[in-house]
Design a protein around this motif. Structure first.
Motif, PDB file in Angstrom:
ATOM      1  N   GLU A   1       0.810  -1.217   0.000  1.00 13.68           N
ATOM      2  CA  GLU A   1       0.000   0.000   0.000  1.00 13.68           C
ATOM      3  C   GLU A   1       0.844   1.268   0.000  1.00 13.68           C
ATOM      4  O   GLU A   1       0.464   2.281  -0.597  1.00 13.68           O
ATOM      5  CB  GLU A   1      -0.927  -0.010   1.219  1.00 13.68           C
ATOM      6  N   THR A   2       1.986   1.240   0.665  1.00 16.66           N
ATOM      7  CA  THR A   2       2.781   2.458   0.819  1.00 16.66           C
ATOM      8  C   THR A   2       3.962   2.550  -0.132  1.00 16.66           C
ATOM      9  O   THR A   2       4.605   3.595  -0.212  1.00 16.66           O
ATOM     10  CB  THR A   2       3.313   2.581   2.266  1.00 16.66           C
ATOM     11  N   PHE A   3       4.266   1.450  -0.871  1.00 17.40           N
ATOM     12  CA  PHE A   3       5.425   1.532  -1.757  1.00 17.40           C
ATOM     13  C   PHE A   3       5.268   0.769  -3.073  1.00 17.40           C
ATOM     14  O   PHE A   3       5.430   1.330  -4.145  1.00 17.40           O
ATOM     15  CB  PHE A   3       6.683   1.032  -1.042  1.00 17.40           C
TER      16      PHE A   3
ATOM     17  N   GLU B   1      -1.952   3.201  10.443  1.00 21.69           N
ATOM     18  CA  GLU B   1      -3.198   3.264   9.683  1.00 21.69           C
ATOM     19  C   GLU B   1      -3.712   4.695   9.609  1.00 21.69           C
ATOM     20  O   GLU B   1      -4.188   5.144   8.560  1.00 21.69           O
ATOM     21  CB  GLU B   1      -4.255   2.354  10.315  1.00 21.69           C
ATOM     22  N   VAL B   2      -3.614   5.424  10.702  1.00 19.28           N
ATOM     23  CA  VAL B   2      -4.030   6.834  10.711  1.00 19.28           C
ATOM     24  C   VAL B   2      -3.219   7.631   9.695  1.00 19.28           C
ATOM     25  O   VAL B   2      -3.764   8.421   8.906  1.00 19.28           O
ATOM     26  CB  VAL B   2      -3.880   7.442  12.120  1.00 19.28           C
ATOM     27  N   MET B   3      -1.899   7.405   9.693  1.00 17.24           N
ATOM     28  CA  MET B   3      -1.030   8.134   8.773  1.00 17.24           C
ATOM     29  C   MET B   3      -1.335   7.789   7.319  1.00 17.24           C
ATOM     30  O   MET B   3      -1.380   8.670   6.447  1.00 17.24           O
ATOM     31  CB  MET B   3       0.432   7.839   9.103  1.00 17.24           C
ATOM     32  N   VAL B   4      -1.568   6.500   7.046  1.00 17.40           N
ATOM     33  CA  VAL B   4      -1.885   6.073   5.676  1.00 17.40           C
ATOM     34  C   VAL B   4      -3.173   6.727   5.208  1.00 17.40           C
ATOM     35  O   VAL B   4      -3.247   7.271   4.084  1.00 17.40           O
ATOM     36  CB  VAL B   4      -1.987   4.542   5.591  1.00 17.40           C
TER      37      VAL B   4
ATOM     38  N   GLY C   1       0.418  18.608   9.767  1.00 18.43           N
ATOM     39  CA  GLY C   1      -0.677  18.858  10.686  1.00 18.43           C
ATOM     40  C   GLY C   1      -0.523  18.114  12.005  1.00 18.43           C
ATOM     41  O   GLY C   1       0.317  17.229  12.153  1.00 18.43           O
ATOM     42  N   ILE C   2      -1.383  18.468  12.940  1.00 18.14           N
ATOM     43  CA  ILE C   2      -1.250  17.960  14.309  1.00 18.14           C
ATOM     44  C   ILE C   2      -1.507  16.459  14.395  1.00 18.14           C
ATOM     45  O   ILE C   2      -0.867  15.751  15.186  1.00 18.14           O
ATOM     46  CB  ILE C   2      -2.203  18.739  15.255  1.00 18.14           C
ATOM     47  N   LYS C   3      -2.436  15.936  13.574  1.00 19.03           N
ATOM     48  CA  LYS C   3      -2.738  14.501  13.637  1.00 19.03           C
ATOM     49  C   LYS C   3      -1.540  13.658  13.221  1.00 19.03           C
ATOM     50  O   LYS C   3      -1.198  12.663  13.877  1.00 19.03           O
ATOM     51  CB  LYS C   3      -3.947  14.172  12.771  1.00 19.03           C
ATOM     52  N   LEU C   4      -0.891  14.071  12.127  1.00 18.28           N
ATOM     53  CA  LEU C   4       0.295  13.342  11.676  1.00 18.28           C
ATOM     54  C   LEU C   4       1.427  13.452  12.685  1.00 18.28           C
ATOM     55  O   LEU C   4       2.111  12.468  12.979  1.00 18.28           O
ATOM     56  CB  LEU C   4       0.764  13.861  10.317  1.00 18.28           C
TER      57      LEU C   4
ATOM     58  N   MET D   1       9.550   4.803   6.610  1.00 19.10           N
ATOM     59  CA  MET D   1      10.323   5.483   5.566  1.00 19.10           C
ATOM     60  C   MET D   1       9.510   5.610   4.285  1.00 19.10           C
ATOM     61  O   MET D   1       9.583   6.625   3.588  1.00 19.10           O
ATOM     62  CB  MET D   1      11.625   4.732   5.326  1.00 19.10           C
ATOM     63  N   ASN D   2       8.724   4.567   3.977  1.00 13.17           N
ATOM     64  CA  ASN D   2       7.833   4.659   2.818  1.00 13.17           C
ATOM     65  C   ASN D   2       6.864   5.830   2.970  1.00 13.17           C
ATOM     66  O   ASN D   2       6.633   6.593   2.028  1.00 13.17           O
ATOM     67  CB  ASN D   2       7.028   3.367   2.656  1.00 13.17           C
ATOM     68  N   LEU D   3       6.292   5.955   4.165  1.00 17.87           N
ATOM     69  CA  LEU D   3       5.341   7.036   4.427  1.00 17.87           C
ATOM     70  C   LEU D   3       6.017   8.397   4.324  1.00 17.87           C
ATOM     71  O   LEU D   3       5.419   9.356   3.817  1.00 17.87           O
ATOM     72  CB  LEU D   3       4.722   6.853   5.812  1.00 17.87           C
ATOM     73  N   SER D   4       7.244   8.491   4.799  1.00 14.46           N
ATOM     74  CA  SER D   4       7.982   9.753   4.724  1.00 14.46           C
ATOM     75  C   SER D   4       8.225  10.163   3.272  1.00 14.46           C
ATOM     76  O   SER D   4       8.046  11.328   2.898  1.00 14.46           O
ATOM     77  CB  SER D   4       9.319   9.616   5.468  1.00 14.46           C
ATOM     78  N   GLU D   5       8.613   9.194   2.453  1.00 13.21           N
ATOM     79  CA  GLU D   5       8.830   9.472   1.033  1.00 13.21           C
ATOM     80  C   GLU D   5       7.529   9.892   0.350  1.00 13.21           C
ATOM     81  O   GLU D   5       7.516  10.789  -0.503  1.00 13.21           O
ATOM     82  CB  GLU D   5       9.407   8.231   0.360  1.00 13.21           C
ATOM     83  N   TRP D   6       6.462   9.238   0.735  1.00 19.86           N
ATOM     84  CA  TRP D   6       5.139   9.562   0.206  1.00 19.86           C
ATOM     85  C   TRP D   6       4.767  11.009   0.551  1.00 19.86           C
ATOM     86  O   TRP D   6       4.259  11.752  -0.294  1.00 19.86           O
ATOM     87  CB  TRP D   6       4.151   8.567   0.767  1.00 19.86           C
ATOM     88  N   ARG D   7       5.024  11.431   1.802  1.00 22.35           N
ATOM     89  CA  ARG D   7       4.716  12.803   2.206  1.00 22.35           C
ATOM     90  C   ARG D   7       5.524  13.811   1.388  1.00 22.35           C
ATOM     91  O   ARG D   7       5.016  14.881   1.023  1.00 22.35           O
ATOM     92  CB  ARG D   7       4.997  12.993   3.704  1.00 22.35           C
ATOM     93  N   GLN D   8       6.777  13.482   1.108  1.00 22.90           N
ATOM     94  CA  GLN D   8       7.591  14.376   0.286  1.00 22.90           C
ATOM     95  C   GLN D   8       6.979  14.557  -1.097  1.00 22.90           C
ATOM     96  O   GLN D   8       6.976  15.661  -1.655  1.00 22.90           O
ATOM     97  CB  GLN D   8       9.010  13.817   0.181  1.00 22.90           C
TER      98      GLN D   8
END
Length: 300
Positions: free
Chosen positions: A93-95, A219-222, A232-235, A280-287
């Motif tokens: 899902e993330t990569f 799951e919240v971050m995804v 934002g504050i949730k992340l 790390m996948n999520l971090s790259e996604w945010r970028q």
């Protein structure tokens, strides 16, 4: 879903030759090599835990076992299987998968697999909690020698090691006169062993609950990032809370090391690395979300 791929092929791998040309493994991105190694080692550890569950079941099973007793005996094996599948789903899902790959059918299948994994992990929480209750119901024997229980079909346990209790080993196993009978009256341990049983049982339950909270934060971050939210504050809360939770896991691993269970420490480290790879996948996604934001507009 994550949009750092083209046609389902990770960008780090898209320039590599096709399979069969060989010799290109180390041309991959180092992070991807690390993930492959960690996931492979986790599968190896799964074999160890299966063997461990089989050994414990050999000492605790009896003719009156029900289905729930069998599943509880192999709770760790089921738990490891569920977590590995969840890790794979998060990696997809993330990569690994592109946006176009998430058809309705595939999304539905992933949701069903998630539910199965959650049920397996929920069963683990039940099994570990029930084991604590079993310890609380242990039958106490005072003023007796361990040899008085020899050759009665019971096992002796201490710090997760099990022995078939017999006249040839009873004197070497414990010289105490205070014993506890648990695991549906199939296992004996002395007072020192009972302290360790309680500590390890609480450590097991704490660990699985902490991992559930980590999964919840991921799951919240995804879900936030699926909506294009990159801040934002949730992340920030989810990221900060994960740090606290990982710290609790390291403390649990330190306790296992103190008790001499270095395989558990190794396994915990591998799982933390595996889920940090998802981070790390999520971090790259945010970028990428920030990079794709309209010029002059801040990412959410």
């Amino acid at each position: 879903m994550a949009s750092n791929q083209t046609g389902g092929v990770p960008s780090e791998l898209s320039t590599l030759p096709v399979s069969g040309q060989g010799g290109r493994f180390f041309a991959m991105n180092p992070r991807q090599i690390l993930k492959i190694v960690v996931y492979g080692l986790l599968l190896t550890n799964f074999v160890h835990y299966l063997g461990n569950d089989l050994n414990v079941a050999r000492h605790t099973m009896h003719a009156g076992w029900r289905l729930v007793d069998w599943t509880s005996a192999f709770a760790t094996t089921l738990d490891e299987s569920a977590w590995f599948l969840l890790l794979l789903l998060l990696e997809l899902e993330t990569f690994l998968l592109s946006d176009a790959a998430f058809t309705k059918g595939r999304v539905r299948l992933m949701q069903v697999l998630r539910i199965v994994c959650y049920l397996a992990i929920g069963h683990t929480v039940f099994a570990f909690s029930d084991y604590l209750l079993d310890l609380n119901r242990a039958v106490e024997h005072q003023g007796v020698a361990l040899c008085s229980f020899a050759d009665s079909g019971l096992s002796f346990a201490k710090n997760l090691e099990y022995w078939d209790l017999s006249r040839s080993n009873c004197q070497q196993l414990s010289s105490e006169t205070h014993f506890f009978q648990f695991a549906q009256n199939q296992v004996l341990t002395d007072s020192a062993g009972m302290v360790v049983e309680w500590e390890l049982a609480w450590a097991d339950l704490l660990e699985v609950v902490v991992w559930l909270f980590i999964l919840m934060m991921i799951e919240v971050m995804v879900r936030l990032q699926e909506k294009g939210v990159a801040g934002g504050i949730k992340l920030r809360f989810a990221q900060g809370f994960k740090v606290v939770l990982y710290s609790l896991l390291w403390l649990t691993a330190a306790y296992w090391g103190y008790r001499g269970h270095w395989v558990f420490v190794w396994d915990e480290a591998l799982w933390i690395l595996g889920f940090m790879a998802i981070g790390m996948n999520l971090s790259e996604w945010r970028q990428e979300i920030r990079a794709e934001a309209p010029a002059g507009a801040a990412a959410p």
